[in-house]
Design an enzyme around this catalytic site. Structure first.
Site, PDB file in Angstrom:
ATOM      1  N   HIS A  14     -80.983 100.314 -18.645  1.00  0.00           N
ATOM      2  CA  HIS A  14     -81.295 101.724 -18.856  1.00  0.00           C
ATOM      3  C   HIS A  14     -82.774 102.009 -18.608  1.00  0.00           C
ATOM      4  O   HIS A  14     -83.647 101.407 -19.227  1.00  0.00           O
ATOM      5  CB  HIS A  14     -80.930 102.083 -20.303  1.00  0.00           C
ATOM      6  CG  HIS A  14     -81.003 103.530 -20.626  1.00  0.00           C
ATOM      7  ND1 HIS A  14     -81.665 104.013 -21.730  1.00  0.00           N
ATOM      8  CD2 HIS A  14     -80.465 104.617 -20.015  1.00  0.00           C
ATOM      9  CE1 HIS A  14     -81.531 105.313 -21.795  1.00  0.00           C
ATOM     10  NE2 HIS A  14     -80.813 105.710 -20.760  1.00  0.00           N
ATOM     11  N   HIS A  56     -87.468 111.303 -17.485  1.00  0.00           N
ATOM     12  CA  HIS A  56     -86.312 111.800 -18.224  1.00  0.00           C
ATOM     13  C   HIS A  56     -86.542 113.216 -18.740  1.00  0.00           C
ATOM     14  O   HIS A  56     -85.714 114.097 -18.531  1.00  0.00           O
ATOM     15  CB  HIS A  56     -86.004 110.876 -19.395  1.00  0.00           C
ATOM     16  CG  HIS A  56     -84.875 111.360 -20.257  1.00  0.00           C
ATOM     17  ND1 HIS A  56     -85.075 112.230 -21.322  1.00  0.00           N
ATOM     18  CD2 HIS A  56     -83.546 111.135 -20.202  1.00  0.00           C
ATOM     19  CE1 HIS A  56     -83.910 112.500 -21.878  1.00  0.00           C
ATOM     20  NE2 HIS A  56     -82.968 111.853 -21.223  1.00  0.00           N
TER      21      HIS A  56
END
Length: 247
Positions: A14, A56
């Site tokens: 991730h 993000h």
């Protein structure tokens, strides 16, 4: 589109290396690779001048020394920010990663990529188009294409139009009405959802439709064991130090 021969490994790192390095940076990818991972997930959005870069959040404040909305600034300004000092002193000065730099790192090292299209609010279509076009160009001669995913159907629709041959997956944080119909209408090959949402009937329903089942963000052994027992296809984790990617 149904992917009969799924080319991706079960374990995906991730944002490069989870929380062990500053997320979505080249340093994180290198650390994840050092732990044996060969597929990575990252978030890609656009600068004000349409340069795809990794981040993000919509805003710069959490993961850089910058402030404001990243998508409102040109790459010439974004490229000068410190994207590592927030994490730890060891990574101070680590720059924001351009999508191209990450792509070339993965291609040169034989790594695979899950590209989450992460638009700045209001730019879903544009982001999906530009990211998919650039991915198609960069991976034109690669054996295994990147997997494009997004929570935004409009981004996936634009990606499909721009690069129809690149596989797509619909991200879900809740099983909202018609989620499977939407994924099928977008020509998705996978559903990628919060790991807690999977149960046996849902896994069976997705697999019966010819789609793959992936989960984020799995950081506990009990969760990984549950997903394995359910027969899911992929696990995205922060814990590159806990889970062996060859398990």
């Amino acid at each position: 589109m149904t992917v009969v021969n799924w080319p991706y490994p079960r374990w995906v790192a991730h944002r490069g290396a989870g929380k062990l390095a500053p997320e979505n940076t080249l340093a994180a990818f290198r650390l994840g690779a050092a732990h044996g991972y060969r597929m990575f997930e990252c978030d890609v959005k656009l600068s004000a001048d349409d340069v795809p870069f990794l981040m993000h959040d919509a805003t710069l404040d959490r993961t850089t020394n910058g402030h404001g909305t990243g998508g409102d600034k040109p790459w010439s300004e974004l490229s000068l920010l410190d994207a590592g000092g927030w994490h730890s002193r060891a990574f101070a000065g680590e720059p924001l990663a351009s999508f191209e730099s990450i792509a070339r790192y993965c291609l040169r090292n034989g790594h695979l990529l899950n590209i989450e299209i992460k638009p700045t609010p209001g730019t879903a279509g544009r982001t999906g188009k530009v990211v998919a076009q650039r991915a198609a160009e960069l991976w034109a001669n690669a054996h295994t294409p990147p997997l494009l995913t997004s929570f935004e159907p409009d981004a996936l629709a634009a990606a499909r139009e721009a690069a129809p041959d690149l596989p797509r997956g619909l991200l879900l944080d809740a099983m909202h009405p018609n989620w499977l119909d939407i994924a099928q209408q977008l020509g998705c090959v996978a559903i990628v959802c919060n790991h807690a949402l999977w149960d046996a009937p849902t896994v069976a329903r997705v697999q019966a439709a010819g789609l793959r089942t992936l989960s984020y963000t799995v950081n506990d052994e009990w969760a990984a064991e549950r997903l394995t027992a359910l027969g899911t296809d992929g696990i995205i984790t922060d814990r590159v130090d806990l889970f062996s990617p060859t398990a």
